[in-house]
Write a protein that holds these residues in place. Sequence first.
Motif, PDB file in Angstrom:
ATOM      1  N   ALA A 262      11.588 -19.055  -1.172  1.00 37.53           N
ATOM      2  CA  ALA A 262      12.710 -19.476  -0.295  1.00 37.53           C
ATOM      3  C   ALA A 262      14.649 -18.899  -0.578  1.00 37.53           C
ATOM      4  O   ALA A 262      15.478 -18.664   0.376  1.00 37.53           O
ATOM      5  N   GLN A 263      14.544 -18.161  -2.029  1.00 40.10           N
ATOM      6  CA  GLN A 263      16.069 -17.737  -2.748  1.00 40.10           C
ATOM      7  C   GLN A 263      16.140 -15.864  -1.488  1.00 40.10           C
ATOM      8  O   GLN A 263      17.652 -15.735  -1.590  1.00 40.10           O
ATOM      9  N   ASN A 264      15.270 -15.466  -1.676  1.00 41.23           N
ATOM     10  CA  ASN A 264      15.287 -13.925  -0.656  1.00 41.23           C
ATOM     11  C   ASN A 264      15.754 -12.771  -1.915  1.00 41.23           C
ATOM     12  O   ASN A 264      16.611 -12.477  -1.812  1.00 41.23           O
ATOM     13  N   GLU A 303      16.701 -26.163  -2.305  1.00 39.39           N
ATOM     14  CA  GLU A 303      18.291 -26.141  -1.695  1.00 39.39           C
ATOM     15  C   GLU A 303      18.295 -25.404  -0.270  1.00 39.39           C
ATOM     16  O   GLU A 303      19.193 -25.345   0.655  1.00 39.39           O
ATOM     17  N   ALA A 304      17.056 -24.840   0.101  1.00 36.02           N
ATOM     18  CA  ALA A 304      16.692 -24.125   1.420  1.00 36.02           C
ATOM     19  C   ALA A 304      16.431 -24.384   2.112  1.00 36.02           C
ATOM     20  O   ALA A 304      16.196 -24.368   2.951  1.00 36.02           O
ATOM     21  N   GLY A 305      16.354 -25.964   1.792  1.00 36.14           N
ATOM     22  CA  GLY A 305      15.884 -27.072   2.613  1.00 36.14           C
ATOM     23  C   GLY A 305      14.665 -27.801   2.786  1.00 36.14           C
ATOM     24  O   GLY A 305      13.979 -28.574   3.893  1.00 36.14           O
ATOM     25  N   ARG A 499       7.425 -20.543   3.507  1.00 36.51           N
ATOM     26  CA  ARG A 499       8.149 -19.687   4.235  1.00 36.51           C
ATOM     27  C   ARG A 499       8.487 -20.310   5.544  1.00 36.51           C
ATOM     28  O   ARG A 499       9.579 -21.687   5.429  1.00 36.51           O
ATOM     29  N   GLN A 503      11.590 -23.813   5.974  1.00 30.53           N
ATOM     30  CA  GLN A 503      12.490 -23.431   7.362  1.00 30.53           C
ATOM     31  C   GLN A 503      12.703 -25.280   8.867  1.00 30.53           C
ATOM     32  O   GLN A 503      13.334 -25.113   9.107  1.00 30.53           O
ATOM     33  N   ALA A 506      13.789 -27.299   6.563  1.00 29.16           N
ATOM     34  CA  ALA A 506      15.632 -28.002   7.087  1.00 29.16           C
ATOM     35  C   ALA A 506      15.725 -27.805   8.644  1.00 29.16           C
ATOM     36  O   ALA A 506      17.163 -28.234   8.174  1.00 29.16           O
TER      37      ALA A 506
END
Lengths: 612, 381
Positions: A262-264, A303-305, A499, A503, A506
């Motif tokens: 998620a946070q990359n 938070e990434a959705g 991932r 996505q 999100a």
Amino acid sequence: MSKLGRVIEAVEKYNRHVLDEVKRARTDKKFGKQLLDRWDEIKRNIKVGRAPTGLELPRLALPEIDEPGEIARYLLGDGLPGEFPYLNGAYKEMYLEPLQEVPIEIGSFAKNGQGKNGHGKNGKTAVAKLQETEEPTRLFSGMGLPDDTNKRFHYLGAHQRSKRLSTAFDGPTLYGIDSDADGVFGKIGEGGVAVDTVEDMERLYAGFDMGAPSFSASMTISGPAPIIMAMYIAAAKRRFGAGVVPKLRGTIQADIFKEVQAQNETIFPVEASLRFLGDMMEWTTRNMPRWYPVSISGYHIGEAGSTPVQQAAYTLSNGFAYAEMMANRGMSADEFGPRLSFFLDCGLDVEYIALTRVSRRIWAIGMRDAFGAGPRAQMFKVHTQTSGRSLIAAEFRNNLTRTAAELMLAYMNGTNSCHSNSADEPFTTPSEEWIRLSAHGQAILLDESGIFKHTMNMLSGSPGMKAVERAVEKAILDEFRQIESLGGVMGAVENRYQRSQIQNAAHRYEQQIYDGTRPIIALNKYRDEGEEMPEVELARTSRAKQQLQVDRLKKFKKKNAAKAEKALDKLAAVAETNENCFPALMEAAEVCSLGQISGRLQEVVGRFRPMV
Amino acid sequence: MPAPIRVLTAVPICDGHDSAINTINLEFIRHGIEVVYLGYHRYAQDIVRAAIQEDVRAIGISSYNGGHIEFFAEVVRLLKKQGAADIKVFGGGGGTITHDDQRVMQKRGVDKIFFAGTSLTDMTQWVRDRYGKAPRRGAGTSAEMKLARKLTAIEDSYAKGKRAKKSAAKKAKKSAGTRVLGFTGPGGAGKTTLIDELILRLLHREPKARIAILSHDPSVVGEGALLGDRATMINSQDDRVFMRSMATRGQAGGLSPATEDCLRLLAQSGFDYVIIETVGTGQEAMPFQGKLVDQTVLVMNPDYGARLQLQKIVMLDLADIVVVNKSDLDRARTAMSEIERRLEGSGREQKLISTVAKRHRDRGVDELCDLLMREPERKKK
């Protein structure tokens, strides 16, 4: 089958076991009697406290049941607070205020309790106890140069008994890049504090007694976490000598899986990152018994959705994957288990009524039955942060209400510590005015209101909460099965399963906002068309300050040039082998910058290849 | 039909917030836009290089970690410096970019900043309106830009249904010394990672070599395309590498209708190596029919299913080199021996190599690099 498969089996088996025991309690008279006796004993031992209004209340509330089957269902399926499977809390008393057992010797209490010798025998009552407990408030901060953040730390801690610092780093630091690297000027000290060297680390925590029992530092960084950890240790040693190391208390995030999902913020390939992490975890577990070397984080997944269930499922499965990794290194679950901690997001979706409760239960069962862990390693210890994503810029004062509701949910779930977001966060690093309000929000809930301080289980066990618990647990196990079918966490990561799920979620969330099925007040409902963006004071790092950071770093590099080269060669040589890198890393951290170390390690293990 | 709008999207250096841009990419694609996605944590110079090579109409930057004023301005400055000021810059950052910031940024040449609360529909509509009409532009100043714009002309002529004229260029031979390498194979075999690892080695072994990559991604039926290979190709972000991403635009078989002409142009442009990568292909695909490609590489995943499946893969008869990538997987040894036997039947001297491209300094990739390099360099080594 990976360990996750065994966890799924363990939870299913445990749930069947509870049902079997319920039946047995109803048919086996002897067993039923035992349960009734135990239930009576538990009830007998509940102490009674008194609210400021004079109302007497039990310190623990229990369901009104007197039938053996239901007692079995409660004790085994949910557990008392602080007891397996920990649905109702990791600890027995959580936020309860100390019992106001009125000391008999009032006079001597006042004299001894508040005098110079505060720990006199007679003073071992309310006040002494208050000093021992820590506030669960832990506010995340980081801005500008280390000196600026240090000032903020002192400001925040001024009102608190315990110093619980939580550090946000700037972009270059999170990516293991030095402030003097090409192309990063402008990013220095933005969104967090810039740390390049051990000297920066000293400035960051200057004025705090890093080895004190009342001090703990949390560092939110994952990609270069082992390097930053080494720098923290080096800074503490410089100030307090080598003897401070076993006393250091705190948490470093170091969660590589969630970075990749998620946070990359990953700088080495996944396997290499996990190896460096494992090296650090092994070393700190053995040498720093009070340190949490990984904070298994759902926050960034949320938070990434992701949906709340995805958040819990990926976080728990990541946790079990770390446990498996440590077990494969030959450590026992009782050795590493107590050093694992969690970090969850809390938003406004209904799942949050019970998400942490269910997570605690699954973790306990999985650790006990799939890893053979004892009680200390079964406990899911969690820091919660209210959802930053749920806050919006339009009519931003509403964010106080959103955060308050989320705080309420977080404490209903029995979080061990909590960060409440600042209402101005959609535009900027929180300013002092709003950060103060967010901290006060927690105090209002815990200290001022009577919701959480008199009775455990105040809001647990309602039919609605039970319904959410059941639905959430089932959904989490379904997610586990998906991950398991892809070869466990690592296989699913390589297939970019988490991932793509995040996505998709999100995207759906955004669509729901735009089609109105997800009302957001002042955005798609009750919108004030005339509203202008608020004028808020922005926390930005000036060019001059950024330049100062660059100059300091260059000076450090020049001063240590010869030593740094040697330390890096040694580190690279160890990294080529299978030995634990962490001791060499600690040596390097004394004379090398973050970027020098990450750069040299990348030469050995390669760079992370991003997934889209 | 007008040629699709091509835009490049990216997230700035030291910023991993890709949630917004992923959502926006999806929305753009649904509305017929071709998105070259460069990924997160990208330097301004990498963004500008990619935008020029891909010859996009605009760059969309999503920034959430601060420093946006400097970063956007740096992108605009670099575009101008390279004579590519006609590539526009737009972006957003939720609430982190204020209205005051926006005014400064627009003064420095940024086209548009979207604020929190803008609907995806409005954003997409704005991009389509603003960048929908192909601007009149010069041929470009640098050789790289000229090449990029010629490639666009070829692609667009196919999109408009006017096939490129049979020109002298079609008959002309490729540049002396240029090797053209074709990579194909099923989706998920790791072609992109393998190529990127080869680029790392080629750049290192031949310090002056220039390399072109022509990479393909599928178009979504009736919609745009997400061209995302660049995002994972960390070693190919280099001034000596010219990379172009193409959407298949409705053609089956792994390539675009314009591929052959584009490949020919690249082969005539003086590169030392030209690498072409197809999209993930099926068993019957035979993508490299012309004589342009010197060597073809079939990249396989060890998990191809039952042995019988191998009989159906046409490329196993045609490829010069067969690579079994991901050979750290359990099934890799079986796969190697099954494929070896399958190749014996072809009567050609095909090479079979096993690699783990994701592993740093993988020996198998070294070996593959040896086989693909031009003779003189191989001897020098």
